[in-house]
Design a protein around this motif. Structure first.
Motif: not given
Length: 186
Positions: A101, A149, A181
């Motif tokens: 992402h 991420d 993350q």
């Protein structure tokens, strides 16, 4: 081992991170777009020009089905592979799917000078990236076992984050959507 499959937007780093992951773990690496070009003898933009996006997507679906039947590979897919429900279903059933992402602002920074992406050959390519992201992000998340991420991370940092996430996923086998993350600017 079932395939490790990288999905995400164009410019997210699927090929770069996927190739590094494969090398580090002694697995074969395949980029589905490069494989399709090798098999057809023409570039992706040429396939789009001759067959349109629908023709390209049909070829992509057939190739995905074949590649997901292999073991001990790392597969980097094209950004639009998740557009077809049958592809998302295949990914969920037959691979460990890692969604890289990256926010659309960062994708624009990476792709603004790229003239080889058929979907960006439009009057407003920045707007197109944001539109594609809005359309595809939920589909990537639907297909993914792991969401990593990335932001503005360097490839080595992204690789480390992916390795941690895959290790965590494999140790807890069955827990979908493990999220890795961080601040994204490592």
């Amino acid at each position: 081992m079932e395939p490790i499959v990288f999905i995400g937007m164009m410019g997210a780093g699927k090929t770069t991170v996927g190739r590094a992951y494969a090398a580090r773990h002694g697995l074969a690496f395949i980029d589905s777009d490069q494989e399709l070009e090798a098999r057809t003898g023409v570039s992706i933009p040429t396939i789009f020009a001759v067959e349109g996006e629908a023709g390209f997507r049909e070829r992509e679906t057939r190739l995905l089905a074949e590649l997901l039947g292999r073991e001990d590979i790392v597969l980097a897919t094209g950004g639009g592979v998740v557009l077809r429900p049958e592809n998302r279903a295949q990914l969920r059933r037959r691979g460990i799917v890692v969604y890289l992402h990256v926010p659309p602002e960062v994708l624009w920074e990476r792709l603004r000078h790229d003239r080889h992406r058929p979907l960006l050959q439009v009057p407003q390519p920045r707007q197109r990236i944001f539109e594609l992201y809005a359309q595809r992000d939920p589909l990537y998340r639907e297909a993914a076992d792991i969401v990593v991420d990335g932001g503005r991370m360097k490839p080595a940092a992204m690789l480390a984050r992916v390795e941690d996430a895959v290790r965590g996923y494999l140790s807890g086998r069955g827990e979908r959507a493990v999220i890795a993350q961080g601040e994204g600017d490592a």
